[in-house]
Scaffold this motif. Structure first.
Motif, PDB file in Angstrom:
ATOM      1  N   GLU B  34       9.356  11.537  61.961  1.00 55.70           N
ATOM      2  CA  GLU B  34       9.389  12.877  61.373  1.00 55.70           C
ATOM      3  C   GLU B  34       8.906  13.896  62.397  1.00 55.70           C
ATOM      4  O   GLU B  34       7.990  13.604  63.172  1.00 55.70           O
ATOM      5  CB  GLU B  34       8.481  12.938  60.144  1.00 55.70           C
ATOM      6  CG  GLU B  34       8.996  12.124  58.975  1.00 55.70           C
ATOM      7  CD  GLU B  34       7.991  12.063  57.845  1.00 55.70           C
ATOM      8  OE1 GLU B  34       6.820  12.443  58.043  1.00 55.70           O
ATOM      9  OE2 GLU B  34       8.399  11.625  56.755  1.00 55.70           O
ATOM     10  N   PRO B  35       9.487  15.095  62.387  1.00 55.77           N
ATOM     11  CA  PRO B  35       9.050  16.116  63.351  1.00 55.77           C
ATOM     12  C   PRO B  35       7.684  16.693  62.987  1.00 55.77           C
ATOM     13  O   PRO B  35       7.343  16.801  61.813  1.00 55.77           O
ATOM     14  CB  PRO B  35      10.137  17.193  63.233  1.00 55.77           C
ATOM     15  CG  PRO B  35      10.678  17.035  61.847  1.00 55.77           C
ATOM     16  CD  PRO B  35      10.552  15.575  61.499  1.00 55.77           C
ATOM     17  N   ARG B  36       6.924  17.048  64.010  1.00 57.01           N
ATOM     18  CA  ARG B  36       5.625  17.705  63.809  1.00 57.01           C
ATOM     19  C   ARG B  36       5.508  18.863  64.788  1.00 57.01           C
ATOM     20  O   ARG B  36       6.068  18.814  65.892  1.00 57.01           O
ATOM     21  CB  ARG B  36       4.471  16.732  64.076  1.00 57.01           C
ATOM     22  CG  ARG B  36       4.343  15.619  63.083  1.00 57.01           C
ATOM     23  CD  ARG B  36       3.742  16.108  61.775  1.00 57.01           C
ATOM     24  NE  ARG B  36       3.386  14.990  60.909  1.00 57.01           N
ATOM     25  CZ  ARG B  36       4.223  14.399  60.067  1.00 57.01           C
ATOM     26  NH1 ARG B  36       5.471  14.819  59.979  1.00 57.01           N
ATOM     27  NH2 ARG B  36       3.826  13.398  59.307  1.00 57.01           N
ATOM     28  N   GLY B  37       4.728  19.872  64.384  1.00 58.53           N
ATOM     29  CA  GLY B  37       4.496  21.020  65.259  1.00 58.53           C
ATOM     30  C   GLY B  37       3.040  21.428  65.223  1.00 58.53           C
ATOM     31  O   GLY B  37       2.161  20.607  64.981  1.00 58.53           O
ATOM     32  N   VAL B  38       2.790  22.712  65.452  1.00 60.74           N
ATOM     33  CA  VAL B  38       1.411  23.220  65.450  1.00 60.74           C
ATOM     34  C   VAL B  38       0.909  23.319  64.017  1.00 60.74           C
ATOM     35  O   VAL B  38       1.614  23.815  63.147  1.00 60.74           O
ATOM     36  CB  VAL B  38       1.374  24.611  66.124  1.00 60.74           C
ATOM     37  CG1 VAL B  38       0.019  25.268  65.919  1.00 60.74           C
ATOM     38  CG2 VAL B  38       1.689  24.488  67.609  1.00 60.74           C
ATOM     39  N   PHE B  39      -0.285  22.830  63.763  1.00 56.21           N
ATOM     40  CA  PHE B  39      -0.850  22.967  62.414  1.00 56.21           C
ATOM     41  C   PHE B  39      -2.153  23.768  62.399  1.00 56.21           C
ATOM     42  O   PHE B  39      -2.316  24.675  61.614  1.00 56.21           O
ATOM     43  CB  PHE B  39      -1.068  21.598  61.769  1.00 56.21           C
ATOM     44  CG  PHE B  39      -1.513  21.699  60.330  1.00 56.21           C
ATOM     45  CD1 PHE B  39      -0.604  22.008  59.333  1.00 56.21           C
ATOM     46  CD2 PHE B  39      -2.838  21.523  59.979  1.00 56.21           C
ATOM     47  CE1 PHE B  39      -1.010  22.146  58.012  1.00 56.21           C
ATOM     48  CE2 PHE B  39      -3.255  21.656  58.660  1.00 56.21           C
ATOM     49  CZ  PHE B  39      -2.333  21.958  57.674  1.00 56.21           C
ATOM     50  N   CYS B  40      -3.120  23.430  63.286  1.00 58.91           N
ATOM     51  CA  CYS B  40      -4.412  24.130  63.213  1.00 58.91           C
ATOM     52  C   CYS B  40      -4.598  25.125  64.363  1.00 58.91           C
ATOM     53  O   CYS B  40      -5.359  26.071  64.245  1.00 58.91           O
ATOM     54  CB  CYS B  40      -5.577  23.143  63.181  1.00 58.91           C
ATOM     55  SG  CYS B  40      -6.077  22.522  64.795  1.00 58.91           S
ATOM     56  N   ALA B  41      -3.945  24.895  65.472  1.00 62.50           N
ATOM     57  CA  ALA B  41      -3.963  25.783  66.640  1.00 62.50           C
ATOM     58  C   ALA B  41      -5.332  25.935  67.302  1.00 62.50           C
ATOM     59  O   ALA B  41      -5.516  26.805  68.147  1.00 62.50           O
ATOM     60  CB  ALA B  41      -3.375  27.164  66.304  1.00 62.50           C
TER      61      ALA B  41
END
Lengths: 370, 82
Positions: B34-41
Motif C-alpha cells: 500500500e502507498p504511504r506518504g507524509v503523516f506527522c512531518a
C-alpha cells in the motif's frame, strides 16, 4: 563519561524555559534535542498567542521562540542539536545518539520536556498519502512553505483544527469543510469566526467515514453523527478533496519516563497517559522532572511556565536556591499558571492538574516517610 | 527521485522538496504493497521513510536535502545498496 549538572530533554518551550530558569541560578545545563533546530513546535506558530501580556499575549509563536533562544544563550545554556535521547537509565544516565555515534551522559538532575504527538484516527483509507496530521500540515505550510494539497477536509474543530484551517487558506488552499463530531465548535470563537467569514463550512455532529483514491486521496465521505456519535444512515456525502487533516488531539510523549520506571497515570483531560507529578513537576523518580505537554497536554504558554517551575525546583534540589527563596519563586510561577488555566478550556485542565499534583504530592510524601 | 531530477531549496527537508514537486507517494508497505506518504512531518511516525543514498528507512521529513542526493521510493523494508 560526560557529566552535566542538569540535563534537559527537548528544546521546545518547556525545555528551554526550564533550562533558562536553572541556568540563571548558576546550574550547569545541557539541553538535548533530536531536531536540527531548537524551539520545538514554536516556530510553526504564526498566530498571536492568547493570555495576558505577562504571558506574551499578542506575540506570535516564532517570536516567542526567538526570544527564548536569546534568553538561553544569555544564560549560558548549552543546546545539543541533532542529538536523540534514546534512553533514560537509573543514575540518572542518558543514552544519546548524535550523527550515528552513541554515548552516555550522567546528570545530577533531568527535566523531561519531550512534548506531545498528534493523535491518529483510523477509518477506511486513513493510511493513504494525503491523510496527515493537522500539525503536519502546519509544519509543511508555515515552516517549509509547501502546500500538502489544494482541497482540504479538516477533521476536528479544536483550536488546532481551526487555526491550521485558516493558515491553509492563507497559504492558498481551499478548505472544503471542517467536520466536528461534537455538536459544538471545540476551539475559540475568534478562530472559528475567521473561518466562517471566509466561507468555510463547519459541519457539527459530522465526521469522516472513509476516504478513497489511488495512489493518494481523491475523495472523502463524511456523514452526520447521532447523539452517541454513531453514523446516521443516508446522510453520507462525498467531498472532492486531495487532503484530509486530522486535528483530533494530542498525547503526551512520555516513553523515556516510562522506560525509567516513573509512575504513569491516565486522564483524558490531559491527553491520555502522562507521568505522575507533584506541584513542583517532580516525577516519581527522584531527581527527574517533567514539564510541558509531556506532563499532560495543554498549550505553549503553560508549557513555558511549567518549564520555569521545573527549572526552579531542580535548582533548589541542586542547592542553588534556599528552600525559602525557592518557595517564593515557585509560588509566583504557580500563580501565573493558575491565571493561564482559566476560561472554559483552562478550567478543565486546572482541575485535572490540581487533582493529579495533589494525589502525587500525598503519595510522594508517604514514600519519603517509609 | 527514482532517477528523475527534482529541484529543491537549500536546507529544506527531502519531504518538502518532493511534495513541492508533486510527489506524494514515498514508499510501499511490505505485505500489502500500500502507498504511504507524509503523516506527522516532524520525525515521529516514520511513515515518510525512503531509501536515500543507498540507506533505507531514512525519515525524509527531518532529513535536509543536499545537491545530488539519490532518493528512491522504498519498497517494503528497503535494502542497503552499499
Amino acid at each position: 563519561m560526560e557529566q552535566v549538572e542538569l540535563a534537559v530533554v527537548g528544546a521546545g518551550p518547556a525545555g528551554l524555559s526550564a533550562a533558562v530558569a536553572a541556568a540563571r541560578l548558576g546550574v550547569q545545563v545541557a539541553v538535548f534535542d533530536e531536531n536540527s533546530k531548537p524551539g520545538g513546535q514554536l516556530f510553526k506558530q504564526i498566530h498571536k498567542f492568547f493570555g495576558s501580556s505577562q504571558h506574551l499575549a499578542g506575540v506570535r509563536g516564532y517570536d516567542i521562540g526567538q526570544h527564548l533562544l536569546e534568553e538561553a544563550e544569555a544564560a549560558g545554556v548549552a543546546i545539543h542539536l541533532d542529538t536523540t535521547v534514546y534512553g533514560l537509565f537509573p543514575g540518572p544516565r542518558l543514552g544519546l545518539v548524535c550523527h550515528g555515534q552513541s554515548r552516555t551522559c550522567r546528570a545530577s538532575g533531568v527535566v523531561v520536556a519531550t512534548g506531545a504527538t498528534e493523535n491518529a484516527l483510523a477509518f477506511p483509507g486513513w493510511t493513504l498519502p494525503g491523510v496527515l496530521g493537522a500539525g503536519a500540515a502546519q509544519t509543511l505550510v508555515n515552516l517549509h512553505r509547501v502546500l500538502p494539497g489544494r482541497r482540504v477536509l479538516m477533521v476536528g474543530s479544536g483550536n488546532v483544527g481551526l487555526i491550521v484551517s485558516y493558515q491553509l487558506l492563507q497559504a492558498g488552499a481551499r478548505v472544503v469543510a471542517v467536520v466536528e463530531a461534537a455538536d459544538k465548535i471545540g476551539g475559540y470563537a475568534v478562530h472559528a469566526a475567521k473561518l466562517r467569514r471566509a466561507g468555510v463550512p463547519v459541519l457539527l455532529s459530522h465526521s469522516v467515514l472513509s476516504c478513497q483514491g489511488n495512489p493518494r486521496v481523491e475523495k472523502a465521505t463524511v456523514c452526520r453523527l447521532d447523539q452517541l456519535w454513531q453514523p446516521v444512515a443516508g446522510t453520507e456525502r462525498q467531498l472532492e478533496v486531495d487532503t484530509v487533516c486530522l486535528a483530533v488531539g494530542l498525547s503526551p510523549l512520555c516513553e523515556l519516563l516510562w522506560m525509567m520506571g516513573a509512575s504513569l497515570a491516565h486522564d483524558t483531560r490531559l491527553g491520555g497517559h502522562f507521568p505522575v507529578h507533584d506541584e513542583d513537576l517532580r516525577t516519581s523518580v527522584p531527581g527527574v522532572w517533567v514539564a510541558g505537554d509531556a506532563s499532560g497536554v495543554e498549550e505553549a504558554s503553560t508549557a513555558m511556565e511549567e518549564g520555569r517551575l521545573a527549572g526552579l525546583s531542580a535548582a533548589e534540589f541542586l542547592g542553588k536556591l534556599t528552600p525559602g527563596e525557592a518557595k517564593e519563586r515557585k509560588a509566583e510561577v504557580r500563580q501565573s499558571l493558575e491565571a493561564l488555566r482559566s476560561g472554559a478550556f483552562g478550567e478543565i485542565r486546572r482541575r485535572a492538574k490540581a487533582q493529579v499534583t495533589q494525589e502525587a504530592g500525598d503519595c510522594f510524601a508517604g514514600w519519603r516517610q517509609l | 527521485m527514482d532517477g528523475i531530477p527534482v529541484a529543491a531549496r537549500t536546507g529544506e527537508p527531502i519531504a518538502a522538496a518532493l511534495m513541492a514537486a508533486g510527489h506524494h507517494v514515498f514508499r510501499y508497505t511490505p505485505r500489502r504493497h500500500e502507498p504511504r506518504g507524509v503523516f506527522c512531518a516532524i520525525g515521529r511516525c516514520t511513515d515518510c521513510i525512503m531509501t536515500v543514498d543507498g540507506v533505507p528507512n531514512v525519515r525524509t521529513c527531518v532529513t535536509p536535502v543536499r545537491p545530488g542526493m539519490e532518493i528512491r521510493t522504498q519498497e517494503g523494508l528497503g535494502r542497503w545498496s552499499k
